[in-house]
Design an enzyme around this catalytic site. Structure first.
Site, PDB file in Angstrom:
ATOM      1  N   HIS A 373     -27.328  22.395 123.745  1.00 16.45           N
ATOM      2  CA  HIS A 373     -28.516  23.175 124.128  1.00 16.45           C
ATOM      3  C   HIS A 373     -28.203  24.393 124.969  1.00 16.45           C
ATOM      4  O   HIS A 373     -29.125  25.014 125.504  1.00 16.45           O
ATOM      5  CB  HIS A 373     -29.496  22.307 124.922  1.00 16.45           C
ATOM      6  CG  HIS A 373     -30.124  21.221 124.136  1.00 16.45           C
ATOM      7  ND1 HIS A 373     -31.357  21.356 123.520  1.00 16.45           N
ATOM      8  CD2 HIS A 373     -29.706  19.966 123.862  1.00 16.45           C
ATOM      9  CE1 HIS A 373     -31.665  20.217 122.913  1.00 16.45           C
ATOM     10  NE2 HIS A 373     -30.680  19.359 123.104  1.00 16.45           N
ATOM     11  N   LYS A 564     -41.644  29.928 132.429  1.00 13.81           N
ATOM     12  CA  LYS A 564     -40.395  29.233 132.081  1.00 13.81           C
ATOM     13  C   LYS A 564     -39.604  29.072 133.371  1.00 13.81           C
ATOM     14  O   LYS A 564     -39.982  29.628 134.400  1.00 13.81           O
ATOM     15  CB  LYS A 564     -39.590  30.060 131.070  1.00 13.81           C
ATOM     16  CG  LYS A 564     -39.434  31.529 131.501  1.00 13.81           C
ATOM     17  CD  LYS A 564     -38.627  32.349 130.509  1.00 13.81           C
ATOM     18  CE  LYS A 564     -39.402  32.796 129.291  1.00 13.81           C
ATOM     19  NZ  LYS A 564     -38.993  32.152 128.059  1.00 13.81           N
ATOM     20  N   ARG A 565     -38.482  28.310 133.329  1.00 17.68           N
ATOM     21  CA  ARG A 565     -37.661  28.214 134.533  1.00 17.68           C
ATOM     22  C   ARG A 565     -37.245  29.599 135.000  1.00 17.68           C
ATOM     23  O   ARG A 565     -37.098  30.512 134.184  1.00 17.68           O
ATOM     24  CB  ARG A 565     -36.403  27.362 134.246  1.00 17.68           C
ATOM     25  CG  ARG A 565     -36.677  25.872 134.230  1.00 17.68           C
ATOM     26  CD  ARG A 565     -37.165  25.373 135.575  1.00 17.68           C
ATOM     27  NE  ARG A 565     -36.070  25.232 136.501  1.00 17.68           N
ATOM     28  CZ  ARG A 565     -35.592  24.066 136.935  1.00 17.68           C
ATOM     29  NH1 ARG A 565     -36.147  22.938 136.548  1.00 17.68           N
ATOM     30  NH2 ARG A 565     -34.588  24.032 137.774  1.00 17.68           N
ATOM     31  N   LYS A 570     -32.971  34.729 132.124  1.00 17.17           N
ATOM     32  CA  LYS A 570     -34.315  34.856 131.542  1.00 17.17           C
ATOM     33  C   LYS A 570     -35.010  36.132 132.003  1.00 17.17           C
ATOM     34  O   LYS A 570     -36.033  36.528 131.470  1.00 17.17           O
ATOM     35  CB  LYS A 570     -35.151  33.632 131.888  1.00 17.17           C
ATOM     36  CG  LYS A 570     -34.602  32.331 131.276  1.00 17.17           C
ATOM     37  CD  LYS A 570     -35.454  31.126 131.680  1.00 17.17           C
ATOM     38  CE  LYS A 570     -34.864  29.798 131.274  1.00 17.17           C
ATOM     39  NZ  LYS A 570     -35.148  29.423 129.874  1.00 17.17           N
ATOM     40  N   THR A 672     -38.671  27.385 123.619  1.00  8.88           N
ATOM     41  CA  THR A 672     -39.731  26.671 122.907  1.00  8.88           C
ATOM     42  C   THR A 672     -41.089  27.159 123.400  1.00  8.88           C
ATOM     43  O   THR A 672     -42.075  27.104 122.670  1.00  8.88           O
ATOM     44  CB  THR A 672     -39.620  25.148 123.109  1.00  8.88           C
ATOM     45  OG1 THR A 672     -39.335  24.885 124.491  1.00  8.88           O
ATOM     46  CG2 THR A 672     -38.530  24.563 122.245  1.00  8.88           C
ATOM     47  N   LYS A 676     -44.910  28.091 121.619  1.00  5.21           N
ATOM     48  CA  LYS A 676     -46.225  27.644 122.091  1.00  5.21           C
ATOM     49  C   LYS A 676     -47.168  28.822 122.279  1.00  5.21           C
ATOM     50  O   LYS A 676     -48.348  28.754 121.935  1.00  5.21           O
ATOM     51  CB  LYS A 676     -46.071  26.859 123.403  1.00  5.21           C
ATOM     52  CG  LYS A 676     -45.268  25.571 123.229  1.00  5.21           C
ATOM     53  CD  LYS A 676     -44.815  24.978 124.557  1.00  5.21           C
ATOM     54  CE  LYS A 676     -43.670  23.992 124.334  1.00  5.21           C
ATOM     55  NZ  LYS A 676     -42.982  23.611 125.581  1.00  5.21           N
TER      56      LYS A 676
HETATM   57  C1  NBG Z   1     -32.411  24.459 126.916  1.00  6.60           C
HETATM   58  C2  NBG Z   1     -32.262  25.910 126.476  1.00  6.60           C
HETATM   59  C3  NBG Z   1     -33.497  26.400 125.748  1.00  6.60           C
HETATM   60  C4  NBG Z   1     -33.847  25.435 124.630  1.00  6.60           C
HETATM   61  C5  NBG Z   1     -33.968  24.016 125.184  1.00  6.60           C
HETATM   62  C6  NBG Z   1     -34.252  23.006 124.097  1.00  6.60           C
HETATM   63  C7  NBG Z   1     -30.961  23.205 128.445  1.00  6.60           C
HETATM   64  C8  NBG Z   1     -29.575  22.799 128.777  1.00  6.60           C
HETATM   65  N1  NBG Z   1     -31.121  24.013 127.403  1.00  6.60           N
HETATM   66  O1  NBG Z   1     -33.271  27.674 125.213  1.00  6.60           O
HETATM   67  O2  NBG Z   1     -32.011  26.722 127.596  1.00  6.60           O
HETATM   68  O3  NBG Z   1     -35.049  25.804 124.011  1.00  6.60           O
HETATM   69  O4  NBG Z   1     -32.761  23.646 125.815  1.00  6.60           O
HETATM   70  O5  NBG Z   1     -33.303  23.059 123.093  1.00  6.60           O
HETATM   71  O6  NBG Z   1     -31.896  22.814 129.115  1.00  6.60           O
END
Ligand code: NBG
Length: 830
Positions: A373, A564-565, A570, A672, A676
């Site tokens: 991920h 988002k975080r 980002k 993701t 949404k």
């Molecule tokens: C996160 C990514 C996102 C991705 C999500 C789900 C982790 C390690 N990775 O871009 O930063 O959408 O995983 O796949 O949290």
């Protein structure tokens, strides 16, 4: 026909209170649960009592289907997916279960008959914040889709007593508070005290000869404790399948240390129990260096060993021979957090089941598949060998053996290249020695996938390049998706209703059906309803913002949202540079015409990530000045929504006009949130990163605001000696923005507060904000122009929704089922 109706009616008259779906049954069930489970009656019940009575009422209906599901699985013994994930962010359960059962209207009426409001009760639910962000929420979307596609599946994880911290904003700063989500009890879970496994740690290993004279290894642990199963039922949409979310909770092995107690050490006896329980006490916030986090490694081992022991127990009940374990279970590793499973399954097969190495390895390698991920090097887990040895001595032995055999294979493939051997080794020996968890996962898995096309390609070209050379056939892509049940039907009921009225309800289980909306894109009456729905969601969010931030925002303005975080890659601070740019434009020319905008932010920063916390301060500081300046009134507003969560997401995604997906290209694996927003009719301003690339392909370049360097250009810029300072000096508008932030205007005269951020941008700028600044501003200017043409904007919005079919997690899961897990639906009859 009349007879059939009669039968249906008499059936509903006789419906059981526990299982009936009519308004009447639900009302009786609610009172019954309030009375017999809570010991309360309506007049004295607290909001929490009422919420719980509702939850138990819905849960009864789930348990009914759960039992039917287990019965079916017992009879048909289907191949089962086991999803191993250290994180889950399921969001509030009640509303979603009502939707999946299709009884929202009945429930609303049943409660109204008692003078209660469904939405008020739903608002009372605390969500389980058992994850950091995208990865945990993806796991939750996958559970929904697995059940909806009627796939036998168990999702395994950790029942953290404290989830992700609660974010408070004090004077513009993030302050963390504990998330005591279990305080009022959790009606959705069922504790299974009889499903519990030993978890060992520390100690040493010994060799011994068994009865047949064979040499075996025994692990003599320093400590042993238990993991107990706590189950939550997960229902699919429009089906009877209820799968399991099984989370492990740590407990002392013998509630009490009698030895210590007999010695008069009462305190020590109790402390041992307390120590065991800390294992599942709290979720680690991410983005902090992993190294040295003993407890984190313990958590990983803890939930993995319990889950694998559970699978073995289930497997033995089928009577199949152990050599066929991988035919019964396909186990997905959600990132490297559960990668220790490769060594643990080997240990169980060798030491407990007494299998031979080759047979055990054959089973193991055919059981696991690994999803990566992230490409960020700081997030790739590695554990120092001494730590590993102290906690998991047997696992380390097994990993060394796996590695030795693996490297022998590598040497045969690349006899003259010792570089390959070093780079492909599970052990990093370049300095102090580490176990590389991603390498362990790659060696022990039959499939490896990224989460968007671009990410999967970059994986093969960068971090896992050597593994790709070695085993190209293992590599796949599975582009992420999200569930339309929670993120459209539940969060945006007005939109869902319009969609169903226009094109029927098939889209709920087949999102590609939304294509039929295209023919309405230019229809003025449809457009008007579309705008009304958006406007209504925007007013609702305005009320939330007023309540939580004290900021008054205008629902007629363009809602420009980034939720988002908080992370440098980002680039929330690039968004801020744009806000300050607009602010400067107004200050230079107060009469300037401008599309009124409301900038809305949401997201948590890891508590140890200083730069991310400074970014939050900057957003709030700029907001403070902008929101109070009478000269900009009616044109710019900034709001930072505290404690962004799944629950707040329900209010945010449907209200957005513009979705900011502006990460440095090559850094966001998928995203993701981007899906949404778009599913709810927001247009995206974004870079060619993660799933943005595919979203743009689907919705069409005309309906997407693209800007910025590509991943290749980012790489090239960085290797060719990037000089942000020159860009700053060459762009007067940018220079004014940066200088204003440095001037102390946003920090009550303090020139130093934002200094680290500015110095970073001018001196280093590893995420290329300055390189993308001009393109970003130009693109935002296009957005402003486009928004003024309401009919055009609405058309683009409708087309975005119409073309989002690909991004349903049903599609993603169907692909995992076909290409990786090789499982088929196992339908359940009630
Ligand atoms: C996160 C990514 C996102 C991705 C999500 C789900 C982790 C390690 N990775 O871009 O930063 O959408 O995983 O796949 O949290």
């Amino acid at each position: 026909m009349a007879e059939k109706e009669q039968a249906a009616k008499s059936k509903s008259d006789n419906e059981s209170i526990r299982t009936g779906l009519s308004e009447n049954s639900i009302r009786l069930a609610f009172l019954d649960n309030l009375f017999y489970v809570q010991g309360r009656f309506l007049e004295v019940a607290s909001p929490n009592d009422k919420y719980k009575a509702l939850a138990y009422t819905i849960r009864d209906r789930l348990l009914h289907r759960w039992v039917a599901t287990v019965r079916t699985y017992q009879q048909t013994n289907p191949r089962t997916v086991c999803y191993l994930s250290a994180e889950y962010l399921p969001g509030p359960y009640t509303g979603n279960n009502l939707i999946n059962l299709g009884i929202e209207d009945e429930t609303r009426k049943a409660l109204a008959g008692l003078g209660l409001d469904l939405d008020e009760l739903l608002a009372h639910e605390e969500e389980p914040g058992l994850g950091n962000g995208g990865l945990g929420r993806l796991a939750a979307c996958f559970m929904d889709s697995l059940a909806t596609l009627q796939i036998a599946a168990v999702s395994y994880g950790i029942r953290y007593e404290f989830g992700i911290f609660k974010q408070l904003i004090h004077n513009g700063e993030q302050v963390e508070a504990t998330d005591n989500w279990l305080h009022y009890g959790n009606p959705w879970e069922v504790r299974r005290p009889n499903i519990s496994y030993d978890v060992k740690l520390g100690g040493h290993t010994e060799q011994y000869a068994d009865d047949t004279g064979r040499l075996r290894v025994r692990w003599v642990p320093g400590e042993t404790f238990h993991g107990v199963a706590i189950d939550t039922p997960i229902l699919g949409h429009n089906v009877n399948t209820v799968n399991l979310l099984r989370l492990w909770s740590a407990e002392a092995a013998e509630g009490f240390d009698f030895h210590a107690f007999n010695q008069g050490d009462y305190y020590g006896a109790v402390m041992r129990e307390v120590r065991s329980e800390t294992i599942s006490k709290v979720l680690y916030p991410n983005d902090e260096p992993e190294i040295g986090k003993r407890l984190r490694l313990l958590q990983q081992h803890f939930f993995v060993t319990c889950s694998l022991q559970d699978m073995l127990r289930i497997f033995h009940s089928t009577g199949m021979p152990l050599e066929r374990f991988h035919e019964k279970f396909s186990v997905q590793l959600n990132d490297t957090h559960p990668a220790i499973a490769v060594a643990e399954l080997m240990r169980l097969l060798l030491d407990k089941e007494h299998m031979a190495w080759d047979a055990a390895w054959q089973v193991t390698r055919n059981t696991f598949a690994y999803t990566n991920h992230t490409l960020l090097p700081e997030a790739l887990e590695k554990w120092p060998i001494p730590l590993f040895h102290a906690l998991l001595p047997r696992h380390l032995e097994i990993i060394f053996e796996i590695n030795a055999r693996h490297l022998d294979e590598v040497r045969v493939r690349y006899p003259f290249d010792s570089g390959y051997v070093e780079r492909l080794s599970i052990i990093d020996e370049s300095g102090p020695r580490y176990v590389r968890m991603a390498h362990l996962a790659c060696v022990g898995s039959f499939a490896i996938n990224g989460v968007a096309e671009l990410h999967s390609r970059l994986l093969k070209e960068t971090v896992l390049r050597d593994f790709y050379d070695l085993w190209p056939q293992k590599f796949q892509n599975k582009t992420n998706g999200v569930t339309p049940r929670r993120f459209m039907m539940l969060s945006n009921p007005g939109l869902a209703k319009l969609l169903t009225e226009s094109i029927g309800s098939d889209w709920e289980n087949d999102l590609s059906k939304l294509r039929a909306l295209e023919e309405y894109a230019d229809d003025p009456t449809f457009q008007q309803r579309w705008q009304e729905i958006k406007r209504e969601r925007k007013s609702a969010l305005a009320a939330t913002i007023k309540k939580l931030c004290g900021v008054e925002v205008d629902p007629a303005s363009l809602y420009d949202v980034q939720a988002k975080r908080i992370h440098e890659y980002k680039r929330q601070h690039l968004n801020v540079l744009h806000i300050v740019t607009l602010y400067n434009r107004i200050k230079c020319n107060p009469a300037i015409e401008m599309t009124p905008r409301t900038f809305i932010f949401g997201g948590k920063a890891a508590p140890g990530y200083a730069m991310a916390k400074l970014m939050i301060r900057l957003i709030n500081a700029v907001g403070d000045v902008v929101n109070r300046d009478p000269e900009v009134a009616g044109r710019l507003k900034v709001a930072f929504l505290p404690n962004f969560s799944v629950k707040y997401g329900h209010g945010v995604y449907p209200a957005a006009d513009l979705s900011q997906q502006i990460s440095t290209a090559g850094k966001e694996a998928s995203g993701t949130g981007n899906m949404k927003f778009s599913m709810n009719g927001a247009l995206t301003i974004g870079t060619l990163d993660g799933a943005n690339v595919e979203i743009r392909e689907e919705v069409g370049a005309d309906n997407f605001f693209l800007f910025g360097l590509t991943a290749e250009e980012v790489e090239r810029t960085l290797t060719n000696g990037y000089r942000p300072w020159d860009i700053y000096n060459g762009n007067p508008e940018l220079k004014r923005v940066v200088d204003l932030i440095g001037s102390g205007l946003f920090s009550h005269g303090d020139h130093n507060l934002f200094r680290p951020l500015i110095d970073n941008l001018l001196g280093h700028d590893p995420y290329l904000l300055l390189a993308d600044y001009a393109a970003y501003i130009a693109c935002q200017d296009e957005v402003s122009v486009a928004y003024r043409d309401t009919a055009r904007w609405t058309r683009m919005s409708i087309l975005n929704v119409a073309r989002m079919g690909k991004f349903s997690s049903d599609r993603t899961i169907a692909e995992y089922c076909r290409d990786i897990w090789r499982v088929k639906p196992a339908p359940v009859e009630l």
